[in-house]
Scaffold this active site. Structure first.
Site, PDB file in Angstrom:
ATOM      1  N   ASP A  99       2.429   1.987  -4.884  1.00 43.65           N
ATOM      2  CA  ASP A  99       1.712   3.016  -4.128  1.00 43.65           C
ATOM      3  C   ASP A  99       2.677   4.168  -3.884  1.00 43.65           C
ATOM      4  O   ASP A  99       3.805   3.961  -3.439  1.00 43.65           O
ATOM      5  CB  ASP A  99       1.220   2.426  -2.798  1.00 43.65           C
ATOM      6  CG  ASP A  99      -0.190   2.894  -2.427  1.00 43.65           C
ATOM      7  OD1 ASP A  99      -1.075   2.038  -2.205  1.00 43.65           O
ATOM      8  OD2 ASP A  99      -0.393   4.121  -2.393  1.00 43.65           O
ATOM      9  N   ASP A 207      -1.503   8.113  -3.339  1.00 43.92           N
ATOM     10  CA  ASP A 207      -2.255   8.186  -2.090  1.00 43.92           C
ATOM     11  C   ASP A 207      -2.688   9.629  -1.810  1.00 43.92           C
ATOM     12  O   ASP A 207      -1.883  10.558  -1.884  1.00 43.92           O
ATOM     13  CB  ASP A 207      -1.370   7.675  -0.950  1.00 43.92           C
ATOM     14  CG  ASP A 207      -2.126   7.441   0.338  1.00 43.92           C
ATOM     15  OD1 ASP A 207      -1.822   8.125   1.334  1.00 43.92           O
ATOM     16  OD2 ASP A 207      -3.026   6.589   0.326  1.00 43.92           O
ATOM     17  N   GLU A 278      -5.690   8.906  -5.878  1.00 46.34           N
ATOM     18  CA  GLU A 278      -6.740   8.696  -4.876  1.00 46.34           C
ATOM     19  C   GLU A 278      -7.218  10.074  -4.455  1.00 46.34           C
ATOM     20  O   GLU A 278      -6.439  10.864  -3.930  1.00 46.34           O
ATOM     21  CB  GLU A 278      -6.245   7.922  -3.658  1.00 46.34           C
ATOM     22  CG  GLU A 278      -7.365   7.616  -2.665  1.00 46.34           C
ATOM     23  CD  GLU A 278      -6.906   7.350  -1.256  1.00 46.34           C
ATOM     24  OE1 GLU A 278      -7.643   6.661  -0.519  1.00 46.34           O
ATOM     25  OE2 GLU A 278      -5.816   7.837  -0.869  1.00 46.34           O
ATOM     26  N   HIS A 351      -8.453  -1.612   0.430  1.00 43.15           N
ATOM     27  CA  HIS A 351      -7.955  -1.914   1.789  1.00 43.15           C
ATOM     28  C   HIS A 351      -8.514  -0.943   2.828  1.00 43.15           C
ATOM     29  O   HIS A 351      -8.267  -1.102   4.020  1.00 43.15           O
ATOM     30  CB  HIS A 351      -6.432  -1.839   1.802  1.00 43.15           C
ATOM     31  CG  HIS A 351      -5.944  -0.479   1.476  1.00 43.15           C
ATOM     32  ND1 HIS A 351      -6.138   0.113   0.230  1.00 43.15           N
ATOM     33  CD2 HIS A 351      -5.335   0.462   2.219  1.00 43.15           C
ATOM     34  CE1 HIS A 351      -5.645   1.339   0.249  1.00 43.15           C
ATOM     35  NE2 HIS A 351      -5.154   1.576   1.450  1.00 43.15           N
ATOM     36  N   ASP A 352      -9.278   0.067   2.375  1.00 37.49           N
ATOM     37  CA  ASP A 352      -9.885   1.057   3.287  1.00 37.49           C
ATOM     38  C   ASP A 352     -11.394   0.880   3.426  1.00 37.49           C
ATOM     39  O   ASP A 352     -12.029   1.617   4.175  1.00 37.49           O
ATOM     40  CB  ASP A 352      -9.642   2.480   2.755  1.00 37.49           C
ATOM     41  CG  ASP A 352      -8.191   2.917   2.860  1.00 37.49           C
ATOM     42  OD1 ASP A 352      -7.796   3.803   2.071  1.00 37.49           O
ATOM     43  OD2 ASP A 352      -7.462   2.355   3.707  1.00 37.49           O
TER      44      ASP A 352
HETATM   45  O1  TEU Z   1      -6.619   6.730   2.417  1.00 37.33           O
HETATM   46  C1  TEU Z   1      -7.120   8.021   2.466  1.00 37.33           C
HETATM   47  C2  TEU Z   1      -8.528   7.969   2.809  1.00 37.33           C
HETATM   48  O2  TEU Z   1      -9.325   8.493   2.162  1.00 37.33           O
HETATM   49  C3  TEU Z   1      -8.859   7.088   3.892  1.00 37.33           C
HETATM   50  O3  TEU Z   1      -8.162   7.390   5.006  1.00 37.33           O
HETATM   51  C4  TEU Z   1     -10.282   7.237   4.204  1.00 37.33           C
HETATM   52  O4  TEU Z   1     -10.596   8.493   4.596  1.00 37.33           O
HETATM   53  C5  TEU Z   1     -10.623   6.366   5.275  1.00 37.33           C
HETATM   54  O5  TEU Z   1      -9.983   5.179   5.180  1.00 37.33           O
HETATM   55  C6  TEU Z   1     -12.037   6.125   5.122  1.00 37.33           C
HETATM   56  O6  TEU Z   1     -12.324   5.404   6.171  1.00 37.33           O
HETATM   57  C7  TEU Z   1      -5.261   6.627   2.060  1.00 37.33           C
HETATM   58  C8  TEU Z   1      -4.865   5.170   2.138  1.00 37.33           C
HETATM   59  O7  TEU Z   1      -5.626   4.443   1.226  1.00 37.33           O
HETATM   60  C9  TEU Z   1      -5.111   4.731   3.567  1.00 37.33           C
HETATM   61  O8  TEU Z   1      -4.902   3.343   3.728  1.00 37.33           O
HETATM   62  C10 TEU Z   1      -4.180   5.503   4.468  1.00 37.33           C
HETATM   63  O9  TEU Z   1      -4.474   5.184   5.795  1.00 37.33           O
HETATM   64  C11 TEU Z   1      -4.351   7.006   4.256  1.00 37.33           C
HETATM   65  O10 TEU Z   1      -4.434   7.390   2.893  1.00 37.33           O
HETATM   66  C12 TEU Z   1      -3.141   7.731   4.795  1.00 37.33           C
HETATM   67  O11 TEU Z   1      -2.033   7.401   3.997  1.00 37.33           O
END
Ligand code: TEU
Length: 580
Positions: A99, A207, A278, A351-352
């Site tokens: 990542d 990310d 992403e 994971h989100d």
């Molecule tokens: O996620 C970015 C993102 O799009 C998420 O924050 C999303 O908006 C949210 O989870 C939707 O509910 C990335 C990573 O995948 C996330 O785990 C991090 O928290 C975030 O960036 C900040 O690094």
């Protein structure tokens, strides 16, 4: 795996290290635990592991707040263990994608410590520092340089009394945004990436890479509109703050930065890498720009359209019903949109996101396994590279959180506190968090029916899944009718059938509310996928091209069944045929 586009026939497995497997009994997953479980991944048949962050971090956002990009946090193990993991994967013919979190660092990172130390520090401009809004008492609401909101609730600016200025953080205050306008920042990141590739890493999951270039008006960051941008993830509270989406997503220099990164890091390296960006709030047109090989940026992107379908006018937590037709139309658009140029990432979970079997399927006992299998069938056989999030290969549903003290995620805890303080009904807020909270994906991986699901011998950092005693790897890996076995067969299909990796995609029955059906074609080879993604029994797929004279069943979700393409489909049943 040597062709430049080898990843078209690959399947990626995402490991969230905190929740995968704990080898030292401290209740937190680690590299030792992943190394102990490499056989599970090899048995599944995946080609690439995407490893969420294991770098040094104060863990404000579970590692997405990095204080040292080139060391492993002791919570997760050591850099030597990471080398061991890289070697272990390579020995088994698998790759490791790390990542890359470079839109922001941790506030504990040495770069930020330098930058905040004084207004004239040489690294001051490595981050976004701005003066308080004129006419407001610094540090008081409204004094922020712009009205931008953070994705984790509250303002996107924090006042630093020591230097009398604010710094920008699109996420938590512990995650200050790097200023990519500064070429020193970019070169420092490229050097770090090159060192990881030289160490044997096979690429990066980047990310929120679409946020690196911010809109500047006469060198200044403008206020946002207090209205939700339809493309946005709906995580900024636009009743109070300006929506940042049109000001930070796919900004004016983003493709210049991506092409520079490719020149500085990937160009000249032998084929065999995988780079995925992403890119929330990104359109098909933008995705083509990112993933067109001729533009030399990234191989594929994670687009968010289908994971925002159940977000209402008030955003992510304003949950609205989503239909299979909504999903089909969204995926159909992206399949057509990137058919000639670019490449799709195929995912339903990470994971989100909450668990896909609950969100897009039906996790009721009589439907959970079938819907887990059939959602995977439809996902994996689209044109693109599939991603499996840990636990989805077991058909794990949402957790069913009922109390905020059961949750750990900064996004959820902040939203709960802010929403309740703003007078929202705590039960309603909790219901939204239970449905869409990120912790649904972050409870420990259930390996067996022992206490803590075999995840740890200690006390897990978050309670194990309530179904761990029945839905776990040990219960499935030797069961030919399990969800795990179905994933194995799907992954084998992509490896064995060029039509899956390289075939064109043609949607069938675009307006059917139960049946998701499509054809893949390549060099005269034709694959037909038919799935009933509903609770409705005995659904017949009114396929225009039927009857098919000669259709061999390659994969069916109902054990022992040998149906034809037009035989009635049971609820959540899916079938894959080779057409003669
Ligand atoms: O996620 C970015 C993102 O799009 C998420 O924050 C999303 O908006 C949210 O989870 C939707 O509910 C990335 C990573 O995948 C996330 O785990 C991090 O928290 C975030 O960036 C900040 O690094």
């Amino acid at each position: 795996m040597t062709a430049r586009d080898w990843w078209k026939s690959a399947v990626v497995y995402q490991v969230y290290p905190r929740s995968f497997a704990d080898s030292d009994g401290d209740g937190v997953g680690d590299l030792g635990g992943i190394i102990e479980r490499l056989d599970h991944l090899q048995r599944l048949g995946i080609d690439v592991v995407w490893l969420s962050p294991v770098y040094r971090s104060p863990m404000a956002d579970n590692g997405y707040d990095i204080s040292d990009y080139e060391d492993v946090d002791p919570l997760f193990g050591s850099i030597e263990q990471l080398d061991e993991l890289i070697a272990g994967l390579h020995e088994r013919g698998m790759k490791l994608v790390m990542d890359l979190v470079v839109n922001h660092t941790s506030a504990a990172h040495a770069w930020f410590q330098e930058s905040r130390s004084s207004a004239d520090n040489p690294q001051r401009d490595w981050y976004w520092w701005r003066s308080p809004r004129p006419g407001f008492e610094p540090g008081t609401p409204g004094a922020e340089p712009t009205n931008w909101g953070s994705a984790f609730s509250g303002p996107a600016w924090t006042y630093d009394a020591a230097t009398g200025e604010y710094y920008l953080h699109l996420f938590a205050p512990e995650q200050p945004d790097l200023n990519w306008e500064n070429p020193e920042v970019r070169q420092a990141v490229y050097a770090m990436m090159n060192r990881w590739l030289d160490r044997g890493v096979d690429g990066f999951r980047m990310d929120v890479i679409c946020l690196l270039s911010k809109v500047l008006v006469d060198g200044e960051l403008p206020d946002g509109r207090l209205e939700r941008d339809p493309l946005g993830a709906g995580v900024v509270d636009v009743t109070t703050y300006g929506d940042t989406t049109p000001l930070v997503v796919n900004g004016p220099r983003i493709h210049e930065f991506m092409q520079e990164m490719h020149r500085e890091v990937f160009a000249g390296r032998p084929p065999g890498l995988l780079n995925v960006g992403e890119t929330p709030a990104t359109t098909i047109e933008q995705a083509r720009l990112y993933t067109d090989p001729a533009r030399a940026e990234v191989d594929m992107v994670f687009q968010f359209e289908h994971v925002d379908l159940d977000s209402g006018p008030q955003g992510k937590w304003d949950i609205v019903p989503m239909t299979m037709l909504d999903l089909k139309r969204s995926w159909g658009r992206w399949q057509d949109g990137l058919a000639e140029t670019g490449w799709n990432s195929l995912y339903l979970g990470n994971h989100d996101q909450p668990r896909c079997v609950t969100r897009y399927g039906n996790d009721a006992p009589e439907h959970r396994e079938q819907s887990a299998k059939s959602l995977a069938t439809v996902l994996h056989l689209h044109r693109g590279t599939p991603y499996v999030y840990q636990g989805d290969e077991l058909g794990l549903p949402n957790v069913g959180f009922t109390r905020i003290d059961q949750m750990r995620d900064i996004e959820s805890l902040n939203h709960y506190a802010t929403a309740v303080a703003a007078g929202q009904d705590p039960a309603a807020v909790m219901a939204a968090l239970s449905a869409k909270g990120r912790d649904n994906a972050r409870v420990p991986m259930p390996w067996d029916d022992s206490p803590s699901g075999g995840f740890t011998t200690g006390t897990p950092w978050i309670d194990v899944h309530p179904m761990a005693s029945t839905v776990n790897a040990a219960a499935q890996v030797d069961d030919p009718d399990s969800v795990f076995a179905h994933f194995q067969r799907l992954i084998a299909l992509r490896h064995d059938e060029p039509v899956v990796a390289h075939g064109t995609f043609r949607m069938l029955l675009p307006d059917d509310e139960q049946v998701y059906a499509f054809v893949r074609e390549h060099d005269g080879d034709r694959l037909l996928v038919v799935a009933n993604l509903s609770d409705v029994p005995d659904v017949v797929a009114e396929l225009e091209e039927a009857p098919y004279d000669g259709a061999d069943l390659l994969l069916g979700s109902v054990p022992g069944a040998t149906p034809s393409p037009t035989d009635p489909l049971a609820p959540w049943e899916s079938r894959v045929f080779r057409l003669k």
